[in-house]
Enzyme design. Structure first.
Site: not given
Ligand code: ZN
Length: 286
Positions: A98, A13, A119, A149, A65
């Site tokens: 992504t 991860h 996300g 999360e 980004h």
């Molecule tokens: Zn993550």
């Protein structure tokens, strides 16, 4: 710590964008500053900092980004991230970026082993992504989900019902969801530093790692965003050792078991088993 660096490890991860070297970000931000795309001084202090607050983490992602928009930069960053993991003896790495389902399918012969749902967990709904993830799985791609999360019982249970190959985090689970998770045996990607920095878990000593480890539930230690959260996989193992009292043999077993949860095929798995077997033999003799 030296021993943990030299121990073979498996990372399942890690987000490409969150694992960029600070030195590279600094260089790229400086270039963008010279071009007038950003004001360099707005970001300089955040890049140079190690112990970032949540607000600073978001600020850094704003920069990331902006800098990761061209092929040359993505190629450089990917190469550096792989080098950094290899330098601390990560012998197998699944790096996330992504996803686009059809593109993932086209590229499955060149290293794409699965797709991930990630996300902002406060935006959108599980139901929107379900058809694409179902399609990906029907086509033979493995699926992992960022799950729990934020507290959202209905979505967490739907995600668990989907029976993904793994889930990430599993922080905001209620009793019912814990029961479902444990009976499902879905492996959990545990990201300690990330959970603390993002304030998803209040402190490390109450982290659900302990409960899942004690229950012998499949778990794998991961970094999530080694660059943004200023960590690496060896540090995450050290954290488990110092917080939960695991010894060398237990840490090694934790790393070795992660091989069972990788998404690459049998050939890769067999190679990894051999790597861990040879190190395991030396451990027993010492
Ligand atoms: Zn993550």
């Amino acid at each position: 710590m030296d021993w943990l660096v030299s121990m073979p490890k498996v990372e399942l991860h890690a987000h490409l964008n969150g694992s960029i070297r600070n030195s590279t970000l600094l260089e790229l931000a400086r270039e963008l500053g010279e071009k007038g795309t950003i004001v360099f001084s707005d970001f300089e202090h955040v890049i140079k900092k190690n112990d970032r607050s949540l607000r600073e983490v978001f600020k850094l992602f704003d920069l990331i980004h902006i800098v990761t928009t061209d092929h040359k930069t993505i190629t450089r960053i990917t190469k550096e991230v792989v080098e950094d993991f290899a330098a601390e003896n990560v012998v197998y790495l699944e790096l996330r970026t992504t996803p686009k389902v059809n593109l993932a399918l086209e590229m499955r012969d060149v290293g794409v082993v699965g797709i991930d749902l990630s996300g902002n967990p406060t935006i959108g709904e599980w139901a929107t992504f379900f058809p694409a993830l179902k399609f990906a799985r029907e086509q033979g791609l493995s699926v992992t989900l960022h799950c729990g999360e934020v507290p959202n019982s209905v979505e967490i249970q739907s995600m668990l019902d989907f029976l993904p190959g793994r889930i990430g985090h599993a922080c905001c689970f209620q009793d019912q969801e814990w029961r479902k998770l444990k009976s499902s045996k879905i492996p959990v990607e545990i990201c300690l530093t990330s959970n603390i920095r993002t304030e998803t878990i209040s402190s490390i000593d109450v982290h659900h790692f302990a409960e899942l480890y004690k229950a012998n539930h499949p778990i794998v230690l991961c970094t999530d965003d080694s660059g943004v959260f200023s960590t690496n996989l060896s540090t995450e193992y050290a954290l488990v050792s110092s917080t939960f009292g695991l010894g060398r043999m237990e840490l090694f077993e934790l790393a070795r078991k992660a091989v069972d949860y990788i998404y690459a095929g049998k050939g890769v798995k067999m190679e990894l088993i051999k790597v861990f077997e040879s190190v395991g033999r030396t451990l027993e003799y010492n």
